[in-house]
Design an enzyme around this catalytic site. Structure first.
Site, short mmCIF file in Angstrom:
data_model
loop_
_atom_site.label_atom_id
_atom_site.label_comp_id
_atom_site.label_asym_id
_atom_site.label_seq_id
_atom_site.Cartn_x
_atom_site.Cartn_y
_atom_site.Cartn_z
N ASP A 1 -19.27 6.40 -8.22
CA ASP A 1 -19.79 6.31 -9.59
C ASP A 1 -21.23 6.82 -9.71
O ASP A 1 -22.07 6.51 -8.85
CB ASP A 1 -19.75 4.83 -10.00
CG ASP A 1 -20.10 4.60 -11.44
OD1 ASP A 1 -19.30 5.00 -12.30
OD2 ASP A 1 -21.17 4.02 -11.71
N GLU B 1 -18.79 11.31 -8.92
CA GLU B 1 -19.05 11.48 -10.34
C GLU B 1 -20.49 12.01 -10.43
O GLU B 1 -21.44 11.26 -10.56
CB GLU B 1 -18.90 10.16 -11.09
CG GLU B 1 -18.90 10.37 -12.59
CD GLU B 1 -19.34 9.16 -13.40
OE1 GLU B 1 -19.06 9.14 -14.60
OE2 GLU B 1 -19.99 8.25 -12.86
#
Ligand code: NOJ
Length: 467
Positions: free
Chosen positions: A177, A239
């Site tokens: 993330d 990400e």
């Protein structure tokens, strides 16, 4: 890794009637993924969390939130996934923890503090600093998500333990993330005003600053190497919310980075082509056109283009990430009676529609977010329909498996995106008018019967042809 299916656990399948999806529910639906032909599933976070950001605010990296089940339920899920030949990716959130994580009170020096805020902005709006006990802590996202200091070796060691924990239990890799926010300027200098566009959408306020100090620090590679060290050769996709021209340090350590330039491209052949061209310059693009943050294929590109968008996603080279529900063209939901996500993302997260019953087969209780239109769009009906979006997606996944490597963008008429891919030609008409396509052979797969006829593509249509 070729096709990864994103499961948003709260909304995939509820097994205990509390209206929230869970691990046992996911396990009961694994056969759908096998039938669809995907290689792996990615689970959005399942860790204990106060759910200020629906699991992206982790309060324990080595357990399961009771709403989703427990470690035994995870073990059963991973075992059954592997028995079926599916791999399982976890979602790790290394940039920040929940402020309810015991680390925040036990080890305040693991976080980033200042006596006065600088000008950095949170991705969700407003200052990235929140006051506490006469100082300010950094939160690149919600104030409930305090940023960790990855230059502190104790943080690195604790996070490495968390990474190993799930791999030891059988996970096959991670989606990582917000990784471009992992390391910031050590002197916490103000971001200067932006002199050129960032290259990806940001909030209006954020776009006014050149984000050079609040993330993506020059020594990020050292921290990424520590992540890789803990993960061995597990699959890692980042990400990385940066233009693809700035991926290099990330791809030195990860297998792939999400190609957000394509995700944000308008449905227009020239723009799509430019985004694909840029993202394929370095190997490592992972393709994604929708997810729990940005919305669904059918709403983002229009219902009329949803099939062609799925065709594009699944025919590009490199890993493709398919968001749950996109295989049936599920749409966005209306606001529920209660608003859950303060950033307005509930509408992308409505429950999966398995059958035509009012609850869509998602729950026997009251779904946490309303089921949108299960009688009109659901897996059960589309499975038996040779002309459905689900059938198309399944055919594309199967074809993709056979395609040898090879990718080359082709010149095509205005409004047509075309490329050669493993002995096939892929052509997509992004316009509302018929357009010539640079194909020779007959369509092997097309978005609708007759979509490609005598070298002409119907409006909004796509096709894959031999040769
Ligand atoms: C990206 C995740 O996909 C999103 O849902 C989350 O809010 C932020 N990162 C912060 O963790």
């Amino acid at each position: 890794m070729t096709v990864v299916y994103q499961v948003y656990p709260r909304s995939f399948q509820d097994s205990d009637g509390d209206g929230v999806g869970d691990l046992a529910g996911i396990r009961s639906r694994l056969d759908h993924l096998v039938w669809l032909g995907v290689d792996a599933l990615w689970l959005s976070p399942i860790y204990p969390s106060p759910m200020a950001d629906f699991g992206y605010d982790v309060s324990d990296y080595t357990d399961v939130d009771p709403v989703f089940g427990d470690l035994a339920a995870f073990d059963a899920l991973v075992r059954e996934a592997h028995d079926r030949g599916l791999r399982l990716l976890m979602d790790v959130v290394p940039c920040h923890t929940s402020i309810e994580h015991p680390w925040f009170t036990e080890h305040p020096d693991w976080y980033i503090w200042r006596d006065e805020p600088n000008n950095w902005l949170s991705a969700f709006g407003g200052s990235a600093w929140a006051p506490l006990d006469g100082r300010y802590y950094l939160h690149s996202f919600y104030p409930e998500q305090a940023d960790l200091d990855w230059r502190n070796p104790e943080v690195v060691a604790a996070m490495q333990d968390g990474l190993r924990f799930w791999l030891d239990r059988g996970a096959d890799g991670y989606r990582i993330d917000a990784i471009d926010r992992l390391l910031k300027d050590p002197h916490l200098r103000d971001d200067p005003p932006a002199t050129e566009p960032f290259g990806l959408p940001l909030s209006e306020a954020e776009a006014k600053l050149a984000r050079i100090y609040s993330g993506n620090a020059p020594d990020t590679g050292r921290a990424l190497a520590k992540i890789r060290e803990a993960c061995g050769d597990a699959f890692l996709v980042g990400e990385v919310y940066l233009p693809s021209s700035r991926w290099a340090p990330y791809l030195e350590h990860f297998d792939a980075a999400f190609a957000f330039e394509l995700l944000h491209s308008p449905w227009e052949a020239g723009a799509l082509r430019a985004a694909v061209e840029r993202s394929t310059r370095a190997p490592g693009a992972a393709w994604v056109l929708s997810n729990h943050d940005f919305g669904r294929l059918s709403t983002r590109f229009g219902d009329e283009n949803a099939r062609a968008a799925a065709l594009l996603l699944l025919m590009l080279p490199g890993p493709a990430f398919l968001y749950q529900g996109d295989e049936i063209g599920q749409g966005e939901g209306p606001p529920g009676e209660r608003r859950f996500d303060r950033a307005g993302r509930d509408r992308h997260r409505h429950p999966m529609q398995w059958d035509g019953s009012p609850s869509g087969g998602f729950t026997t209780g009251e779904a946490w977010l309303p089921v949108v239109d299960a009688p009109e769009r659901n897996v059960a009906d589309q499975r038996d329909d040779p002309g459905s979006m689900l059938t198309l997606v399944r055919e594309l996944v199967a074809l993709r498996r056979e395609l040898p490597d090879g990718f080359e963008l082709l010149d095509a008429a205005d409004g047509v995106l075309a490329f050669r891919r493993g002995g096939h030609t892929v052509a997509i008409n992004t316009t509302a008018e018929e357009r010539p396509a640079p194909v020779r052979g007959e369509a092997r797969i097309q978005t609708a019967p007759g979509a490609l006829s005598r070298g002409l593509l119907a409006p909004h249509a796509g096709a894959v042809a031999m040769g």
